[in-house]
Design a protein around this motif. Structure first.
Motif, PDB file in Angstrom:
ATOM      1  N   UNK A  13       0.798  -1.231   0.000  1.00 19.92           N
ATOM      2  CA  UNK A  13       0.000   0.000   0.000  1.00 19.92           C
ATOM      3  C   UNK A  13       0.830   1.280   0.000  1.00 19.92           C
ATOM      4  N   UNK A  14       2.023   1.231   0.602  1.00 16.47           N
ATOM      5  CA  UNK A  14       2.862   2.430   0.629  1.00 16.47           C
ATOM      6  C   UNK A  14       3.472   2.720  -0.742  1.00 16.47           C
ATOM      7  N   UNK A  15       3.762   1.677  -1.512  1.00 17.34           N
ATOM      8  CA  UNK A  15       4.226   1.891  -2.892  1.00 17.34           C
ATOM      9  C   UNK A  15       3.165   2.632  -3.693  1.00 17.34           C
ATOM     10  N   UNK A  16       1.917   2.187  -3.580  1.00 17.66           N
ATOM     11  CA  UNK A  16       0.816   2.797  -4.330  1.00 17.66           C
ATOM     12  C   UNK A  16       0.593   4.247  -3.891  1.00 17.66           C
ATOM     13  N   UNK A  17       0.521   4.476  -2.578  1.00 13.74           N
ATOM     14  CA  UNK A  17       0.253   5.819  -2.047  1.00 13.74           C
ATOM     15  C   UNK A  17       1.358   6.800  -2.437  1.00 13.74           C
ATOM     16  N   UNK A  18       2.591   6.359  -2.405  1.00 10.11           N
ATOM     17  CA  UNK A  18       3.718   7.250  -2.710  1.00 10.11           C
ATOM     18  C   UNK A  18       3.759   7.622  -4.186  1.00 10.11           C
ATOM     19  N   UNK A  19       3.473   6.650  -5.056  1.00 11.21           N
ATOM     20  CA  UNK A  19       3.435   6.948  -6.481  1.00 11.21           C
ATOM     21  C   UNK A  19       2.343   7.968  -6.795  1.00 11.21           C
ATOM     22  N   UNK A  20       1.195   7.818  -6.164  1.00 10.67           N
ATOM     23  CA  UNK A  20       0.097   8.768  -6.357  1.00 10.67           C
ATOM     24  C   UNK A  20       0.455  10.150  -5.816  1.00 10.67           C
ATOM     25  N   UNK A  21       1.222  10.198  -4.721  1.00 11.12           N
ATOM     26  CA  UNK A  21       1.631  11.485  -4.146  1.00 11.12           C
ATOM     27  C   UNK A  21       2.473  12.281  -5.140  1.00 11.12           C
ATOM     28  N   UNK A  22       3.383  11.613  -5.844  1.00 12.34           N
ATOM     29  CA  UNK A  22       4.195  12.308  -6.839  1.00 12.34           C
ATOM     30  C   UNK A  22       3.340  12.796  -8.010  1.00 12.34           C
ATOM     31  N   UNK A  23       2.336  12.012  -8.394  1.00 13.18           N
ATOM     32  CA  UNK A  23       1.423  12.451  -9.445  1.00 13.18           C
ATOM     33  C   UNK A  23       0.690  13.724  -9.014  1.00 13.18           C
ATOM     34  N   UNK A  24       0.208  13.742  -7.757  1.00 15.82           N
ATOM     35  CA  UNK A  24      -0.479  14.926  -7.236  1.00 15.82           C
ATOM     36  C   UNK A  24       0.443  16.138  -7.231  1.00 15.82           C
ATOM     37  N   UNK A  25       1.713  15.922  -6.889  1.00 12.36           N
ATOM     38  CA  UNK A  25       2.669  17.026  -6.880  1.00 12.36           C
ATOM     39  C   UNK A  25       2.820  17.668  -8.241  1.00 12.36           C
ATOM     40  N   UNK A  26       2.833  16.860  -9.288  1.00 12.40           N
ATOM     41  CA  UNK A  26       2.912  17.403 -10.639  1.00 12.40           C
ATOM     42  C   UNK A  26       1.692  18.225 -11.004  1.00 12.40           C
ATOM     43  N   UNK A  27       0.524  17.770 -10.568  1.00 10.60           N
ATOM     44  CA  UNK A  27      -0.715  18.488 -10.876  1.00 10.60           C
ATOM     45  C   UNK A  27      -0.795  19.822 -10.144  1.00 10.60           C
ATOM     46  N   UNK A  28      -0.212  19.901  -8.961  1.00 14.49           N
ATOM     47  CA  UNK A  28      -0.251  21.149  -8.185  1.00 14.49           C
ATOM     48  C   UNK A  28       0.365  22.301  -8.980  1.00 14.49           C
TER      49      UNK A  28
END
Length: 501
Positions: A430-445
């Protein structure tokens, strides 16, 4: 964005801010509506987070009817389905009817179904009937919770426009996301204290007590919400008495709304799913013989880390050198880094002897989520659109967040089940999935606009100018009484100018 911002004459901005400044209110008169509107999110935090420990109790009491069935996932996540409906429904009513009465109606719904959920009972005392009743009541509870966002948070944001410049972001965050996180922390304490007080042989009483305490927060806000007035911004910019030009609204805001919604989806995907399953994650670090109160006590420490994260974010978001956008970006990127570190070190962190290290690192992961997106995504959603459609805009973005939370609670279970008997993979993946999504969110910001202290005012002016430039009659915007007053003031000004001439 789909439409370039329209340059607005300085005079328009001056008139808009002067009209707000003319309202004769003291500091507390301006602040208490912010408190009354935003603090209801405490109920969201408590009633959503307490279901984690309650679900664990129910799995112990009813191992066949609950733990070994789909009921466990249903009870934990059905509230999110109701919340999505509530956000969309009350988003519409808060724009087209009233911020105040939409908020009051949502409070009544929370009170009613929090009470019914506490008293859940199956025909003849059957476990299946009890669980079915609890699932149904929590769906309707979610509808009430959903109203807190487009009615309460939006009114809270509009209320901060009347506060001193340089403190507006802070006060919004303190009475929205900080309330949710404080409720997360206190719900962990409540669950632990109740289990210790009742004893683990009386969990049937313990889970009802835990849910019953959730009735108190919305009850305490009833009087304040009856006394509320509509926000000044809503009085001046509402489309409640005008036809909403949907084609123009969509053209102007669709790209911005899509970005905000995806970021909120990603944040809630991790935040709520990890929060709901924190008790289970901790339980996996202990022997099967370890008492429930042990994992609940460690859960207090984990939930404590929400607090420094959200409090720090509240003050950083008001710093001139930072602001909500930068704070969100830094928080979400650092969270992604910590998540990957946790995944890599999980074989060592997952050992029972290292539970303290696990709790601290996991707590930092959660704190960064609150520092960045937790504090600022709602703030950005409330300030990147015009007042006339803010409830619906905010409601859609928040609903996407709750769909993320709903998806996350199911996805986390699926990820853990896919790992089979491999306990390391069950905790690490679950931490692999959550962390990958966090980087995606950072790009969108990076695609979001700058959010300043006067963004709400300026957004209203830009939107009015945009509508006018496309032939829309903006004279009907605002509540009737306010239009009449402003018309009289304009006549008085013109009369004075004619007299001078």
């Amino acid at each position: 964005m789909a439409t370039e911002p329209i340059e607005v004459p300085i005079e328009g901005d001056t008139v808009r801010r002067d009209s707000i400044a003319r309202t004769e209110k003291g500091r507390m008169e301006r602040l208490w509506p912010v408190i009354a509107c935003g603090a209801g999110l405490f109920s969201d935090g408590y009633l959503n987070n307490i279901i984690g420990p309650v679900s664990k109790m129910l799995s112990i009491i009813y191992p066949d009817a609950y733990a070994n069935s789909s009921a466990q996932a249903n009870v934990s996540s059905i509230t999110f389905a109701g919340t999505v409906f509530g956000m969309l429904f009350f988003g519409y009513t808060s724009d087209h009817f009233s911020r105040k009465w939409s908020l009051f109606a949502s409070t009544i719904i929370i009170l009613l179904f929090a009470t019914l959920g506490t008293a859940s009972y199956g025909a003849g005392g059957s476990p299946n009937g009890l669980i079915s009743a609890l699932v149904a009541y929590r769906f309707f509870l979610g509808i009430g919770i959903g109203g807190e966002y487009p009615a309460g948070s939006v009114a809270c944001a509009e209320g901060t426009g009347e506060l001193k410049e340089g403190s507006r972001n802070k006060w919004f965050i303190l009475f929205t996301n900080v309330q949710i996180d404080l409720a997360f922390f206190l719900s962990a304490i409540v669950a632990t204290v109740v289990v210790i007080a009742t004893g683990e042989n009386h969990l049937r009483a313990a889970w009802r007590i835990c849910l019953g305490i959730g009735i108190i927060p919305p009850l305490s806000l009833l009087y304040l919400r009856i006394k509320l007035q509509e926000p000044e911004a809503f009085k001046r910019e509402s489309m409640a008495q005008a036809k909403t030009p949907w084609s123009l609204v969509i053209k102007f805001y669709w790209q911005r709304l899509a970005i905000v919604s995806i970021i909120w989806f990603i944040y809630d995907f991790s935040a709520y799913s990890f929060g709901l399953y924190a008790t289970d994650i901790l339980s996996s670090l202990f022997d099967d013989e370890a008492p429930l109160r042990t994992s609940l006590a460690w859960n207090i420490l984990i939930n404590f880390f929400y607090m420094p994260g959200c409090l720090a974010g509240a003050f950083v978001a008001d710093m001139k050198s930072m602001g909500p956008k930068k704070t969100l970006f830094i928080g979400v990127m650092l969270q992604g880094v910590i998540g990957f570190i946790m995944a890599g070190c999980y074989p060592q962190l997952s050992k029972p002897g290292n539970v303290a290290g696990f709790a601290v690192v996991y707590g930092i992961f959660l704190a960064l989520g609150e520092f960045g997106p937790g504090d600022n995504i709602g703030l950005i959603a409330s300030k990147t659109c015009a007042t006339g459609i803010r409830g619906q805009y905010y409601g859609i973005a928040a609903a996407m967040g709750k769909i993320g939370a709903f998806s996350g609670s199911w996805a986390l279970t699926a990820i853990q089940e896919a790992a089979g008997d491999d306990k390391i993979a069950r905790g690490r993946n679950p931490f692999f999935v959550a962390s990958a999504l966090a980087f995606l969110a950072g790009g969108l910001v990076l695609l979001l606009p700058h959010i300043g202290q006067d963004t709400i005012d300026m957004e209203d002016i830009k939107f009015r100018e945009y509508l006018s430039s496309h032939g829309y009659d903006t004279s009907k915007m605002g509540l009737g009484s306010v239009r009449d007053i402003e018309s009289e003031e304009n006549v008085a000004v013109e009369t004075k100018e004619d007299a001078r001439a």
